[in-house]
Scaffold this motif. Structure first.
Motif: not given
Length: 571
Positions: A29-36, A503-504
């Motif tokens: 949805g245009g957003k960062i939802v997970g990192v790593g 925001v991605a």
């Protein structure tokens, strides 16, 4: 449920300045939802093995106010990992504007920002009068990048005062009208105000910019009006880099910057701390002043460039290089054939020579004839002069440097292409400037000076030259400088870092290959007019608002940018 996008196996530089780490980035949805260590199915996957993943870069100084209407891709910024740009700098915008003043604003933009009148006349739809209508028109263009709109003081002043905006101070009632226009713009989503007071920026007939004749009281009133909304920022091109007579105006404008920051408590950016040959200590002096202001809690930030700004020109179309020189002003604004006559007149030449050889006042042109090169000669017999400096040619001919320069240009009907670095030719100074914690590295001028300067590739240059080649900054620090620092100063709390919820806006690039390519001339402006175009090497993907925009230098067909209405830090 599948992610919209998953970037895998990259080295993530999250913008915080922390060491890079290997991992994945998930987008939904245009957003960062997970990192790593995030994993799972995705509608699209980008394998970033061996590549760097960073937040998108934020360019705080562009002039895409016109270009967005014929180039929604916003080239060349889009090729260099830029995902967000500030437009409307230097007081130059096209709204608000009454129909009767359209030609006047186009003439000013044409002279100062180096776009021909034909380009503006053919490229601008003019389906607006007010600033809110202008923002709506920009949104209808579906820009590829995020745009942060500043209101321009020149347009506001012209709307209220007409041609008088360039000639006199405003009356109290006129200032009140300007304040009402500022309020209208801020309510519609403007992010602040820009002003030009630079003596080097003049209108189509040599007249000063409206900001130069405006009183400090007027500027304070307009900035205070922005601050009524408890958000926003300012960009000011002050009378600091160029001196008309002495240090008085410079000090007055520095105090003006301090006062604006103090009164409004909003970020006050200015262009900027730059190395100049005829004022060798100025850049350090201004960094010292910036340090003192920050110690006092004043939010003052210089806009800076990370490389020598190369200016390409002919005397047929000299743009702004000599516009601050008194004798050249008497010639520059004459029709072409009259200019040729004046360039041959011995008495006229005496004054022209004084300005560019003997005058000791700091000017835009540094008088470094050893750094003024023949880029392209028109006559075959002069091809041997290409890549040589005017000083070198003059020595070989046993001739004065000014006569060498002007005679060559006249011999080639003023079509000889010259190139010279305007600023930032001393690398030690540039290294110190870009390492300063308050510096906003940008000044691309994207959308302006398109035949003369092309600096939209500054992020690629920063990462390739200063990080990889010179090791002047770590990759972690450079990403912070290019992305998170400007995002923080401009109040973009949801951008500039790679973290869940942000925001991605993302860039995937190869640290071993990234670099800005040499600018080339293309003819894709309205009317087939020319401009400089700059590509990049080593940038694999640019992602805007979660949507891939480019891949290996090719546009993927999307236009995912947004006009970031209401952006700006809050107080």
């Amino acid at each position: 449920m599948a992610y919209d996008l998953l970037i895998t196996n990259g080295t993530i530089y999250d913008g915080s300045g922390a060491p890079g780490f290997r991992g994945n980035v998930a987008v939904e949805g245009g957003k960062i939802v997970g990192v790593g260590k995030v994993s799972g199915p995705a509608k699209e996957t980008i394998n970033a093995d061996g590549l760097a993943v960073s937040p998108g870069f934020v360019d705080v100084h562009t002039h895409y106010d016109a270009q967005v209407f014929w180039d929604s891709l916003l080239t060349s910024s889009c090729w260099h990992g830029v995902t967000t740009t500030v437009m409307g700098n230097c007081g130059l915008t096209f709204a608000p504007c009454k129909p009767k003043d359209r030609e006047l604003l186009m003439q000013v933009f044409s002279r100062v920002e180096g776009l021909s009148m034909e380009v503006l006349q053919k490229g601008l739809p003019w389906d607006w009068t007010t600033f809110p209508e202008y923002i709506d028109a920009v949104e209808r263009q579906r820009p590829a990048l995020n745009l942060i709109p500043l209101m321009g003081h020149s347009a506001i002043r012209t709307y209220v005062m007409g041609k008088d905006a360039f000639e006199r101070e405003a009356a109290p009632a006129e200032i009140e009208q300007m304040q009402d226009l500022v309020r209208t713009g801020m309510r519609a989503g403007a992010c602040g105000l820009s002003v030009s007071r630079s003596p080097a920026q003049v209108g189509s007939h040599g007249e000063p910019m409206p900001g130069k004749v405006a009183s400090h009281a007027e500027l304070f009133a307009l900035c205070d009006t922005v601050a009524e909304f408890k958000r926003g920022f300012f960009e000011i091109n002050p009378k600091i880099l160029i001196i008309d007579k002495d240090n008085k105006e410079r000090e007055e404008d520095w105090q003006m910057l301090r006062t604006i920051a103090q009164r409004t408590k909003l970020p006050t950016t200015w262009a900027g701390v730059l190395q100049q040959w005829d004022q060798p200590g100025l850049w350090q002096e201004m960094l010292d002043k910036t340090d003192q202001a920050l110690k006092e809690g004043l939010p003052i930030y210089p806009q800076v460039s990370c490389r020598a700004i190369m200016f390409r020109f002919t005397l047929e179309n000299i743009a702004t290089l000599f516009d601050d020189l008194p004798h050249w002003k008497q010639v520059n604004f004459e029709p072409l054939e009259k200019r040729k006559q004046l360039f041959r007149d011995p008495e006229v030449r005496k004054g022209l020579r004084y300005d560019v050889v003997d005058d000791t006042l700091p000017r835009v042109f540094s008088k470094r004839w050893d750094l003024m090169y023949v880029q392209e000669a028109q006559l075959e017999k002069n091809k041997k002069l290409e890549k040589k400096s005017i000083a070198e040619i003059a020595r070989a001919m046993e001739k004065d440097v000014f006569d060498t320069f002007l005679d060559l240009a006249l011999e080639e009907d003023l079509k000889t292409n010259f190139i010279t670095p305007l600023i930032n030719g001393e690398e030690d100074a540039v290294r110190t400037i870009i390492q300063h914690p308050a510096s906003l590295v940008s000044l691309s001028d994207g959308g302006a000076h398109v035949q003369y300067i092309c600096d939209t590739g500054y992020p690629s240059h920063m990462l390739g030259y200063w990080v990889r080649d010179k090791q002047a900054l770590t990759m972690e620090k450079a990403i912070q400088v290019l992305a998170s620092t400007p995002a923080r100063v401009l109040g973009l709390t949801d951008r500039g870092q790679i973290a869940p919820g942000k925001v991605a806006d993302l860039v995937v690039f190869d640290p071993a290959r990234i670099r800005a390519l040499e600018p080339v001339t293309v003819r894709d402006l309205p009317g087939g007019n020319p401009r400089l175009f700059q590509g990049a090497e080593g940038i694999h993907h640019t992602i805007v608002n979660g949507t891939p925009l480019t891949k290996d230098g090719q546009h993927l067909g999307s236009y995912p940018g947004q006009v970031l209405r209401g952006a700006g830090p809050t107080i």
